[in-house]
Scaffold this active site. Structure first.
Site, PDB file in Angstrom:
ATOM      1  CG  LEU A 146      38.588  91.312 -19.625  1.00 19.50           C
ATOM      2  CD1 LEU A 146      38.383  89.921 -20.225  1.00 19.50           C
ATOM      3  CD2 LEU A 146      38.906  92.314 -20.718  1.00 19.50           C
TER       4      LEU A 146
ATOM      5  CG  HIS B  34      27.346  83.497   3.515  1.00 24.15           C
ATOM      6  ND1 HIS B  34      28.401  83.676   2.655  1.00 24.15           N
ATOM      7  CD2 HIS B  34      26.642  84.662   3.512  1.00 24.15           C
ATOM      8  CE1 HIS B  34      28.359  84.916   2.157  1.00 24.15           C
ATOM      9  NE2 HIS B  34      27.297  85.533   2.658  1.00 24.15           N
ATOM     10  CG  ASP B  35      31.344  77.879   6.291  1.00 24.88           C
ATOM     11  OD1 ASP B  35      30.850  77.519   7.384  1.00 24.88           O
ATOM     12  OD2 ASP B  35      32.406  77.418   5.860  1.00 24.88           O
TER      13      ASP B  35
ATOM     14  CG  ASP C 215      33.322  79.909   2.919  1.00 26.62           C
ATOM     15  OD1 ASP C 215      32.331  79.494   2.291  1.00 26.62           O
ATOM     16  OD2 ASP C 215      33.363  81.037   3.441  1.00 26.62           O
TER      17      ASP C 215
END
Length: 381
Positions: free
Chosen positions: A61, A128-129, A158
């Site tokens: 979508l 980030h992680d 994560d």
């Protein structure tokens, strides 16, 4: 099929921990519709090898289009839960925030996955992680004096502190909503999840058992009885002989009779013990040490690579890894005696189930054609 059969979840496409969460929920039987972006999610994977995307159907979508937003809302109205992994404020700007969704669907569990959390000084900052686990204390605790902190892949932030914590939070929210009839927001941050994974280390610190620098403690490679050792063939083995009975068996098997080995918890003796163990394990191959120690209560295992673990007798007997649609991957876990989890389907290609999803969730053929003609619906490319 799975203990979550009957649960309907909408997933806003993302990367890393949010897809990992939804993989776990799908393995447990939930029906999950992933709303993909036009053109597909190239970063998170858009083919059959994208294991983290297994078990769901994909609907593409354009949610930057008002009609796409209204379509997403109609799906969310029928869902038990929603999972999103954007930075704070993104869903609100799209018109899909909890302030919009919860009044329309008061029993909705609205799961939000971020690195830093929905608020606080760093909430809107990229990361980030490795960054999130740095502020949890985990990164500083892993490694040695020579190399410094060593990133533990992206398992702690994560997937452990993120995806698994999110799955736990979603199931808790769904369970509570069944009794109260009320939904709520589940705010999951990888920072907090990683910090929670460190609870045992903080316990050890509080009791005085974690006072040395990185790489010199009992679980971080400092202790000779808990670590990895290179073998004669340049392969590796690991031991975790912590408890007295396991440590005693290690000593007996290796002939460690010198009084030096009576000082298991004296960290001043550890460097010399490690040096001696290093020399001992270099005398035989990994296979030879496995033959000698593999069936004893020493807490021993060969260190195996990603191909080798598939052929180990125990992982084969337990079917820890499976091949689905030609792709080798970890099997669903944990196991249930009556409602076993399964991989419902291979990873969906973006837009692969557009018509199927919309029809089954109550959209007419006329509405589907209108969305396709207007570009709101992005078909498989």
């Amino acid at each position: 099929m799975g203990p979550l059969k009957g649960m309907k979840i909408v997933e806003m496409v993302g990367i890393g921990p949010a897809p990992h969460c939804c993989m776990l929920l799908a393995d447990m039987g939930a029906e999950i519709i992933r709303i993909d972006r036009p053109g597909g999610n190239r970063v998170g994977g858009r083919d059959r090898n994208a294991i983290l995307n297994r078990g769901r159907k994909s609907l593409t979508l354009d949610i930057k289009n008002p009609n796409g937003v209204q379509t997403a809302l109609r799906l969310i109205d029928q869902a038990d839960a929603l999972v999103e992994g954007f930075r704070p404020g993104v869903m609100e700007r799209l018109g899909l925030g909890p302030d919009v969704c919860l009044p329309r669907n008061p029993q909705l569990i609205y799961g939000r996955m971020t690195g830093w959390g929905q608020d606080g000084p760093l909430a809107s900052i990229a990361g980030h992680d490795i960054n999130y686990i740095a502020l949890s204390g985990a990164l500083a605790s892993i490694g040695d004096k020579e190399r410094g902190p060593v990133p533990p892949l992206n398992l702690v932030g994560d997937f452990g502190g993120g995806g698994m914590m999110m799955a736990f939070g979603m199931v808790c929210g769904l369970l509570e909503a069944q009794g109260s009839g009320q939904g709520q927001v589940v705010d999951v941050s990888m920072l907090e999840g990683a910090a929670l994974l460190m609870a045992g280390i903080f316990q050890s610190k509080a009791s005085g058992g974690w006072e040395s620098p990185r790489g010199e403690n009992w679980l971080d490679g400092g202790a000779p009885f808990y670590g990895t050792y290179k073998c004669a063939d340049s392969e590796w083995i690991c031991i975790g002989s912590i408890e007295p009975q396991f440590y005693g068996l290690l000593r007996k098997t290796l002939g460690l009779t010198d009084p030096l080995w009576d000082r298991q918890w004296d960290n001043e003796s550890w460097p010399e013990q490690k040096r001696q163990l290093k020399d001992i394990f270099l005398t035989k191959s990994r296979a030879e040490w496995t033959e000698i120690m593999g069936d004893q209560d020493i807490c021993f295992a060969p260190v195996m690579n990603l191909d080798e673990v598939l052929e180990h007798p125990h992982t084969k007997a337990r079917k820890v890894f499976v091949t689905d649609d030609g792709v080798v991957q970890p099997a669903p876990a944990p196991r249930f005696s009556r409602t076993p989890p399964i991989i419902q389907s291979p990873p969906a290609l973006p837009g692969e189930h557009n018509d199927e999803v919309l029809e089954s969730w109550g959209f007419s053929n006329v509405e589907i054609k209108s969305m396709r003609d207007s570009g709101v619906l992005g078909d498989l490319v």
